[in-house]
Design an enzyme around this catalytic site. Structure first.
Site, PDB file in Angstrom:
ATOM      1  N   GLY A  72      -5.940  68.069 -23.912  1.00  0.00           N
ATOM      2  CA  GLY A  72      -6.799  67.317 -24.814  1.00  0.00           C
ATOM      3  C   GLY A  72      -6.987  65.867 -24.384  1.00  0.00           C
ATOM      4  CG  ASN A 151      -3.561  63.121 -34.749  1.00  0.00           C
ATOM      5  OD1 ASN A 151      -4.652  62.555 -34.812  1.00  0.00           O
ATOM      6  ND2 ASN A 151      -2.462  62.498 -34.395  1.00  0.00           N
ATOM      7  CD  GLN A 179      -3.469  68.438 -34.411  1.00  0.00           C
ATOM      8  OE1 GLN A 179      -3.111  69.439 -35.027  1.00  0.00           O
ATOM      9  NE2 GLN A 179      -2.680  67.858 -33.519  1.00  0.00           N
ATOM     10  N   GLY A 200      -4.832  73.339 -25.309  1.00  0.00           N
ATOM     11  CA  GLY A 200      -4.208  74.653 -25.356  1.00  0.00           C
ATOM     12  C   GLY A 200      -2.939  74.741 -26.188  1.00  0.00           C
ATOM     13  CG  HIS A 201       0.182  71.538 -26.266  1.00  0.00           C
ATOM     14  ND1 HIS A 201       1.093  70.863 -27.044  1.00  0.00           N
ATOM     15  CD2 HIS A 201      -0.727  70.629 -25.886  1.00  0.00           C
ATOM     16  CE1 HIS A 201       0.755  69.580 -27.103  1.00  0.00           C
ATOM     17  NE2 HIS A 201      -0.345  69.422 -26.412  1.00  0.00           N
ATOM     18  CB  THR A 237      -6.592  73.351  -7.278  1.00  0.00           C
ATOM     19  OG1 THR A 237      -6.840  72.798  -5.989  1.00  0.00           O
ATOM     20  CG2 THR A 237      -6.418  74.859  -7.165  1.00  0.00           C
ATOM     21  CB  CYS A 325      10.313  53.501 -32.319  1.00  0.00           C
ATOM     22  SG  CYS A 325      11.636  52.545 -33.005  1.00  0.00           S
TER      23      CYS A 325
HETATM   24  N1  PLP Z   1      -6.209  64.748 -29.845  1.00  0.00           N
HETATM   25  C1  PLP Z   1      -5.483  65.070 -30.919  1.00  0.00           C
HETATM   26  C2  PLP Z   1      -6.123  64.993 -32.271  1.00  0.00           C
HETATM   27  C3  PLP Z   1      -4.156  65.481 -30.798  1.00  0.00           C
HETATM   28  O1  PLP Z   1      -3.448  65.791 -31.886  1.00  0.00           O
HETATM   29  C4  PLP Z   1      -3.591  65.527 -29.498  1.00  0.00           C
HETATM   30  C5  PLP Z   1      -2.167  65.885 -29.300  1.00  0.00           C
HETATM   31  O2  PLP Z   1      -1.328  65.570 -30.117  1.00  0.00           O
HETATM   32  C6  PLP Z   1      -4.396  65.195 -28.392  1.00  0.00           C
HETATM   33  C7  PLP Z   1      -5.698  64.809 -28.614  1.00  0.00           C
HETATM   34  C8  PLP Z   1      -3.869  65.244 -26.988  1.00  0.00           C
HETATM   35  O3  PLP Z   1      -3.827  66.580 -26.510  1.00  0.00           O
HETATM   36  P1  PLP Z   1      -2.871  66.952 -25.271  1.00  0.00           P
HETATM   37  O4  PLP Z   1      -1.478  66.923 -25.797  1.00  0.00           O
HETATM   38  O5  PLP Z   1      -3.315  68.337 -24.881  1.00  0.00           O
HETATM   39  O6  PLP Z   1      -3.118  65.974 -24.199  1.00  0.00           O
END
Ligand code: PLP
Length: 389
Positions: A72, A151, A179, A200-201, A237, A325
């Site tokens: 992301g 998020n 999200q 993806g995660h 790649t 922090c």
């Molecule tokens: N955008 C949002 C709203 C997210 O919550 C996150 C990850 O916490 C990201 C972007 C970043 O994604 P990535 O962890 O795949 O780089």
């Protein structure tokens, strides 16, 4: 017997889906580079292109509009910088104040390079007003970026109205849907939308893969230069196994979205009611209705969020704070600050995020250990609060 831990941090990272893991393992058996011309390379290329077609079909876009990335953050950076760089004659960029750092920081950096950043405010629920966006659009705006859903506090943004306003004004519009995917219906072909970032995660694929969905006619300057992969916009790649797993996870997220959301809303209701019962002073942040189904964000007055998080962790419950922090001093999150939440209250906030593996047992576990954690966290904070007065 040790009690299972309650994982309430799906918004940070979700467990891998068994089907996505299988796809990843199967694809890892072969060694081909998708750019190679030999048989193994062609097999890897076919896997990537089938995955692209699958992701495109699930998001209602054309395969050529799917650009695979390493997550992301990369998708957001590519959209923000790439779209802005294409239009140097338009100095202004509109960006909401509650974006994830993956958008906020590249936008702020563009500001340091001479672009004029017009920060879009939010109300006390964390919502951007589409009329404010409409009023600020103009021929001098290169890009407007507002996330699909936040998020931290989970507030869902009126992206359809904002995208439409941008489309009418001829301004590129990017949204971070990291999200939203799997929790809300996400339409990659929303009228007025230029690009959309996915990760993806958050949906059961491995960490380190994602995509930028970008309209075919969108002009994007590459951030990574090299082999010219992905429309010449994103060199490097291609990670065929992770892309295959990502396509499986996207398929699952989209197909299961409605049922998943209904289950999350019901579980979230139990969690919110339960917190209000066992910790009566707790305050729910964000939009009470128009929010991500799995998100619960709460302020506990008189507590430090980091202390509370560690006490809950010790009691077997995992969640997160929005605070960063810096040199040992907890900074309130920029999202809560933008919503006008009192800094002390903001520092005492936690996010509980539910996901596909969440059950009532996880909610019960939290509710069982929360009162004593809140009590201990407020007693730990009391001397510190007295000192700073
Ligand atoms: N955008 C949002 C709203 C997210 O919550 C996150 C990850 O916490 C990201 C972007 C970043 O994604 P990535 O962890 O795949 O780089």
């Amino acid at each position: 017997m040790t009690q299972a831990r309650a994982y309430l941090d799906h918004a940070a990272s979700a467990p891998m889906l068994p089907e996505a893991r299988e796809a990843w393992l199967a694809a890892s058996e072969s060694v081909g580079n998708p750019s190679s011309l030999h048989t193994s390379g062609r097999l890897a290329r076919r896997l990537v292109e089938e995955s692209r077609e699958s992701v495109a079909a699930d998001l209602g876009v054309r395969p050529s509009e799917v650009i695979f990335t390493a997550g992301g953050t990369e998708a957001d950076n590519l959209a923000v910088k790439g779209l802005a760089w294409e239009q140097p004659q338009r100095p202004r960029i509109l960006c909401s104040t509650i974006e994830h750092h993956a958008v906020l920081d590249p936008v702020a950096w563009l500001g340091e390079t001479g672009r004029e950043i017009d920060w879009l405010p939010v109300d006390e629920l964390g919502r951007v007003d589409p009329d404010v966006v409409r009023a600020r659009l103009g021929d001098d705006v290169a890009l407007c970026t507002v996330m699909w859903a936040n998020n931290e506090v989970g507030t869902v943004q009126p992206v359809a109205a904002i995208a439409a306003a941008c489309g009418e004004a001829g301004v590129a519009f990017h949204t971070d849907a990291v999200q939203a995917l799997g929790q809300l219906p996400v339409n990659g072909a929303l009228p007025g939308l230029t690009s959309l970032a996915l990760s993806g995660h958050k949906i059961g694929a491995p960490v380190g893969v994602g995509a930028l969905i970008a309209r075919r006619d969108a002009r994007i300057t590459p951030v990574l230069h090299g082999g010219g992969q992905e429309r010449d916009v994103r060199s490097g790649t291609l990670d065929a196994p992770s892309i295959a797993a990502f396509a499986v996870a996207v398929r699952h997220a989209v197909a299961a979205q409605a049922d998943h959301a209904a289950r999350m809303v019901s579980l979230r209701g139990e969690l919110v009611d339960g917190i209000q019962r066992v910790a009566p002073g707790a305050i729910l942040n964000g939009d009470p209705v128009d929010r991500l189904p799995g998100n619960v964000h709460v302020s506990f007055p008189g507590c430090e969020g980091d202390t509370l998080l560690m006490l809950l962790d010790a009691a077997g419950v995992e969640c997160s704070t929005g605070s960063a922090c810096t040199a040992g001093v907890p900074e309130p999150s920029h999202v809560l600050e933008a919503m006008g939440i009192d800094p002390a209250l903001a520092r005492g906030s936690l996010r509980f995020s539910l996901g596909c593996t969440s059950t009532e047992a996880d909610v019960d576990r939290l509710l069982e250990v929360l009162p004593s954690a809140v009590d201990r966290a407020s007693r730990a904070a009391a001397p510190r609060l007295r000192r700073t007065r």
